[in-house]
Design a protein around this motif. Structure first.
Motif, PDB file in Angstrom:
ATOM      1  N   GLU A 137      -8.110  -2.192   1.156  1.00  0.00           N
ATOM      2  CA  GLU A 137      -7.268  -1.318   1.963  1.00  0.00           C
ATOM      3  C   GLU A 137      -5.759  -1.703   1.578  1.00  0.00           C
ATOM      4  O   GLU A 137      -5.265  -2.771   1.649  1.00  0.00           O
ATOM      5  CB  GLU A 137      -7.469  -1.466   3.533  1.00  0.00           C
TER       6      GLU A 137
ATOM      7  N   ARG B 212      -1.639  -1.121   2.122  1.00  0.00           N
ATOM      8  CA  ARG B 212      -0.430  -0.262   3.054  1.00  0.00           C
ATOM      9  C   ARG B 212       0.811  -0.297   2.072  1.00  0.00           C
ATOM     10  O   ARG B 212       1.213  -1.475   1.702  1.00  0.00           O
ATOM     11  CB  ARG B 212      -0.238  -1.437   4.261  1.00  0.00           C
TER      12      ARG B 212
ATOM     13  N   ARG C 239      -1.425   4.096   4.488  1.00  0.00           N
ATOM     14  CA  ARG C 239      -2.741   3.602   4.057  1.00  0.00           C
ATOM     15  C   ARG C 239      -3.043   4.206   2.883  1.00  0.00           C
ATOM     16  O   ARG C 239      -3.008   5.432   2.632  1.00  0.00           O
ATOM     17  CB  ARG C 239      -3.476   3.533   5.348  1.00  0.00           C
TER      18      ARG C 239
END
Ligand SMILES: [Zn+2]
Length: 1088
Positions: free
Chosen positions: A681, A683, A709
């Motif tokens: 993931e 950011r 995100r």
């Protein structure tokens, strides 16, 4: 003036906040009730005044006594002393129970009546007084909480309204007006930018079986709020919801219009036209619809039709800036610059007015930004056209054959038949609003405005109208968007129970006609009450009134009071049989409310006040507890665990070295070799220095933290991490002479004044760059990450991912990232924003290196303070991304630990510690949670569990399920921990028994289903609370969805069509409950 008739009394005694919105006292039909209510208000006010004057003397004496004690001279009392006085006065009232009760009830009733009269400030004032005298018990009076919530809402104190409504739903999710509460919460949270929770509340409101005027807003949110998911998915949701909304109210032109916008957005032109046309036909023709029709025509390359549609829009709403702008663009695209210029000017005029109004109006923050951005682009266009028009000789522009008629002609010419008829039809529907348009209008004769004015306008379209004029117009018109929201709110409050509440249909007339109907049907509790004239209203005299007032208090407190009174009798000393018979005494006509796992009869949770002790500057910057490990023996010593448990946060230095941990197993190189395609993931964040956080314009320090995100793979992130490192090496080499100059330049301005900081930041604006932080890489799969996970077995037990002494190992199933390992891949500046761990569990974090991380941490006792600061900064403590401004914390007397975590260092984050982390260099980290078996850990976990429930935030640790497992698996010798767990068992068992009684009473069969050994615990598919043992299943879109009782009741008040399953035999739960006793031995709570 006490109302005399039996009828009047019965009307008044039953009226409370729940009637708000269904009893419209401004309706001429209700004139009689209104006058009774008004009479009563006067009476209560008189009584209150009498009461106060009676107590004045005592109060005065008390006050002077306090001052005499505290100040001898003429010095005025300071705030603290005043506060003391207030408390003493309240304390005095506390003692006078009987009089106080009468007084309190009168205040609450007064609040209700003002509310029903639409006198919101007066209502709020009465309610607040009630609250002041009833701090400890107000939460038992749900009608009061609802009433004060509505009053706050109406006065636009959204933060307070949200707080009240959240408490109400927490205390009683089955409250009569819960639907309304969800709707209003949804609206307010959306207004505050908290889209996720807003959506949740709107969805819960939609569950109710009756139609909702709010569904169009819901649908629209799907269309335009990006965070609600992938675009495609959102669009289809949007269409579904809007279609639902149209089904519910086929006359809603607004829904049809929005549907049109959605279709246009996904290029379904034909459907879009159809929807728009329907919208216009529903006689709700508005400028927005026409403007959108124009856009659609323009996109289809039909400029004449587009022109006509836009003209319809601006004729309906002369201040429609979008329509003016689009019209300008249309003209410009056809080379008719002069017309384009005129349109843009009109648009900017509207935009600038709007800006002014919006600053005054709280209504619409996003509009504000739009309006500014919009006018910026426009002014550039206008400047450009001015130059063009200035350079070009006039005739050459006009002599060219024009594709479209000029704006003046378009305004005056009859337009195509179809549009014309609709336009006139819709124009008639709309009340004339504000001054005339800036162009001659063929409806001039109908216009109340003098013709001369119109002519002036035509000559000087832009500057003629004063700013005030303009603002008035805007104020009247507002934007369609705002109107839209307002409409919903108004419809919301006027519809309501009247047409929706099943089995409780009350027409206003019937209230007048039959008091019996009201008293018997609406509040069944009242049927046993004897009432006589003068009951509620005579607060100040004799025996009779005292007796009657007791009755009236019973009415006020209603169901909730009777239940909580009975709840007092539930104690952990009871065995399961006693518990069972005690539950039989509870009412089964109403569903059980508020299943808390905390103490019986506790108020709703609130963030705690910060410890009062004033800290010195040094204490605000405490040294971080740290320990250096020399060898393996150190690492396994019980003292290390004790040390960690003693402090809010601790650094264990040199851990990897002491245990000979092979950190290389977690290096980017090894990870890529092992599983290159594994998901990461990402950011995306702004690179900032660790103790600063600036807003997007780099102009001021803020709490809100940008963190977008997205997703990638380990291999791709590894590439990014490596290239970021190489780039920085290159930068270092390139810097040379120029670099050092920049350095000395900024050094010379080393002043600390605020203005200088701002200047400095602005200079650095161009240097602020974005970075990508690879986070939440899931290392739970033992097949994929075997070497890594087995290396972590070398850790001492208290820090291990799985251990018998770790509560999270007793959950019985995986909670990703909590009882499994997660990996973080960082470049310099990667930020983990401020947070407490899920359900306040402890966490372990090891820096793999090669770079360092910088940590900031605040002891858990101060979380309430940080929560309040987040609120002040308009950011959600639980849902938002925030980076505290350190000075703000110090000002609030909140201490902050700050330290560097080197490669090989372990950071122990104790239960509830608030922390935020930024990487200094390039590095990876691994982390997971642990739950030591201590009373402190358990109590913080369940407190957060309840707070999450109130905040509609999902607790990812199923504390009820976990508590029952703990009771089965471990022996507890710590008295406090035992009592807390036992209380949780008691509360849940009581709730299970009560729920089952209620379900049987409803005639629904409970089927035993059992559960698999490692089955995950259940959460309600709607509101996301944990559902334990009694599951309500409803098939939705071919899936069987688990519901909690409240949500099941929303779907089906009779529970028809819902299957009720049981996971454990009652005998099994009774056995677990009864066998869980305090383990009486010396030594540890748990022996490994
Ligand atoms: Zn639910």
């Amino acid at each position: 003036m006490i109302p005399k008739s039996f009828e009047e009394i019965s009307i008044i005694r039953d009226l409370d906040s729940r009637y708000f919105g269904c009893l419209d006292l401004s309706d001429p039909k209700n004139l009689e009730i209104k006058s009774v209510v008004q009479k009563t208000v006067t009476t209560i006010q008189d009584d209150i005044a009498f009461y106060i004057s009676k107590n004045m003397i005592v109060t005065h004496e008390l006050t002077s006594k306090v001052f005499d004690n505290n100040s001898t001279g003429n010095t005025p009392p300071d705030d603290k002393k005043l506060h003391d006085v207030e408390n003493k006065v309240i304390g005095f009232f506390e003692e006078e129970t009987l009089a106080k009760n009468q007084f309190k009830n009168a205040l609450c009733k007064l609040g209700h009546l003002h509310l029903l009269l639409g006198e919101y400030s007066e209502a709020l004032s009465a309610y607040q007084k009630y609250l002041r005298f009833n701090r400890n018990n107000y939460w038992k009076n749900h009608e009061f909480i609802y009433g004060i919530g509505i009053a706050y809402f109406k006065l636009r104190c959204f933060k307070w309204a949200i707080k009240s409504f959240q408490e109400l739903l927490y205390l009683n999710p089955n409250f009569t007006c819960a639907n309304d509460v969800h709707l209003r919460l949804g609206f307010m949270l959306k207004h505050c930018g908290e889209y996720h929770i807003a959506l949740k509340h709107l969805q819960l409101a939609l569950l109710y079986t009756y139609p909702s005027t709010f569904s169009e807003l819901h649908g629209w949110m799907y269309h335009c709020v990006e965070c609600l998911g992938e675009k495609k998915e959102r669009e289809s949701c949007a269409l579904t919801f809007l279609q639902k909304s149209i089904d519910a109210d086929p006359k809603s032109g607004q829904s049809l219009y929005l549907l049109g916008r959605c279709y246009a957005g996904i290029n379904k032109v034909h459907d879009a036209f159809l929807a728009y046309r329907n919208s216009v036909e529903k006689s709700e023709g508005n400028a927005d619809t026409w403007c959108s029709i124009g856009v659609l025509y323009q996109q289809q390359n039909q400029p004449t039709d587009a022109l006509q549609a836009y003209i319809c829009a601006v004729q309906l709403d002369k201040d429609h800036k979008e329509a003016w702008t689009n019209l300008g663009i249309l003209y410009e695209s056809c080379g008719q610059l002069r017309d384009a210029y005129a349109c843009y000017l009109n648009a900017t005029k509207q935009a600038s007015c709007q800006k002014a109004t919006i600053l005054r109006s709280e209504d619409n923050i996003s509009m504000n930004k739009d309006a500014i951005g919009f006018s910026k682009g426009l002014s550039q266009r206008i400047k450009f056209l001015e130059i063009q028009l200035g350079q070009a000789p006039l005739p050459s522009i006009t002599s060219k054959r024009r594709q479209l008629c000029s704006i003046e002609e378009a305004w005056n010419l009859p337009i195509s038949l179809e549009m014309n008829s609709r336009q006139q039809q819709t124009a008639q529907m709309l009340p004339r609003q504000g001054p005339p348009p800036p162009y001659p209008h063929r409806e001039i004769s109908e216009s109340p405005t003098p013709a001369k004015r119109v002519k002036d306008d035509a000559l000087n379209p832009i500057y003629n109208r004063s700013e005030q004029d303009c603002q008035d117009t805007i104020q009247q018109n507002k934007t369609q968007y705002i109107q839209f929201n307002q409409n919903i709110i108004t419809t919301l409050s006027t519809h309501n129970l009247d047409n929706v509440q099943e089995g409780r249909l009350i027409s206003e007339q019937s209230i007048l006609d039959s008091y019996e109907y009201i008293s018997n049907d609406l509040y069944t509790k009242n049927t046993n009450c004897k009432f006589e004239p003068g009951t509620i209203l005579s607060i100040n005299n004799d025996e009779t009134s005292r007796h009657l007032n007791e009755d009236s208090e019973y009415t006020e407190f209603n169901v909730s009071a009777s239940i909580s009174d009975l709840s007092q009798s539930f104690k952990i000393q009871m065995d399961s049989k006693q518990l069972l018979s005690a539950v039989k005494l509870l009412t089964i006509e109403d569903p059980p409310i508020n299943c808390t796992v905390l103490q019986v009869n506790t108020p709703p949770p609130t963030p705690p006040d910060c410890p009062p002790q004033k800290l010195s500057r040094d204490q605000l910057l405490p040294p971080t507890p740290s320990v250096h490990l020399e060898n393996k023996k150190n690492a396994f010593s019980p003292q290390l665990q004790e040390f960690c448990l003693k402090h809010p946060i601790a650094v264990v230095r040199g851990l990897a070295g002491a245990l000979k941990l092979d950190l290389g197993l977690f290096s980017t190189k090894t990870l890529v070799e092992a599983n290159p395609d594994h998901s990461v993931e990402v950011r995306t964040q702004v690179h900032q220095s660790p103790d600063e956080n600036w807003d997007t314009s780099q102009a001021k320090r803020v709490w809100a933290c940008i963190s977008h995100r997205s997703h990638t793979t380990i291999a791709k992130y590894a590439q990014y991490q490596a290239s970021s490192f190489q780039d920085s090496l290159k930068d270092e080499n390139d810097k040379g002479y120029a670099g050092s100059q920049i350095m000395s330049d900024s050094d010379s301005k080393d002043s600390v004044s605020n203005s200088n900081i701002t200047l400095k930041r602005k200079k650095h604006k161009s240097s602020s760059k974005m970075l990508r932080f690879g986070t939440n890489v899931d290392l739970s799969d033992e097949r994929k990450w075997k070497p890594q996970l087995s290396e972590l077995q070398k850790l001492p037990a208290f820090a291990r991912v799985i251990s018998a002494a770790n509560m999270l190992s007793h959950v019985g199933h995986v909670i990703l990232g909590m009882n499994t390992v997660q990996l973080y891949m960082k470049v310099p500046g990667s930020r983990t924003p401020g947070h407490q761990e899920n359900n306040n569990f402890c966490s372990i974090n090891i820096n793999i290196g090669p770079g360092d991380c910088e940590w900031f941490a605040v002891p858990d006792a101060y979380w309430g303070g940080i929560h309040n600061l987040c609120e002040k900064n308009n950011i959600s403590y639980l849902h938002g991304s925030w980076w505290p401004v350190l000075e703000d914390l110090y000002k609030e007397n909140i201490p902050v630990y700050r330290f560097i975590q080197k490669p090989g260092d372990l950071v122990w984050v104790n239960a509830g510690c608030v922390h935020w982390v930024q990487s200094v260099g390039w590095c990876n980290n691994i982390a997971w949670n642990v739950g030591p078996l201590t009373a402190r850990q358990y109590s913080l976990a369940i407190e957060r569990y309840e707070w999450n429930k109130l905040q509609a935030f999902k607790s990812i640790v199923p504390m009820v399920h976990l508590s029952w497992n703990l009771a089965r698996n471990i022996k507890v010798s710590d008295k406090k921990l035992f009592e807390l767990i036992k209380m949780c068992l008691l509360q849940t068992l009581k709730n299970i028994l009560h729920t089952q009684e209620y379900v049987k009473f409803k005639g629904v069969e409970i089927r035993f289903n059992g559960r698999g050994k490692n089955d995950a615990s259940h959460y309600c598919g709607q509101c996301e609370v944990e559902v334990f043992n009694v599951l309500f299943i409803k098939e939705q879109e071919k899936r069987h969805v688990v519901h909690c009782l409240s949500c099941a009741l929303k779907l089906s008040p009779s529970l028809q069509g819902i299957v009720c399953l049981e996971e454990y035999r009652l005998s099994e739960l009774q056995h677990v409950y009864d066998s869980f006793t305090l383990y009486r031995t010396q030594g540890l709570a748990y022996t490994q």
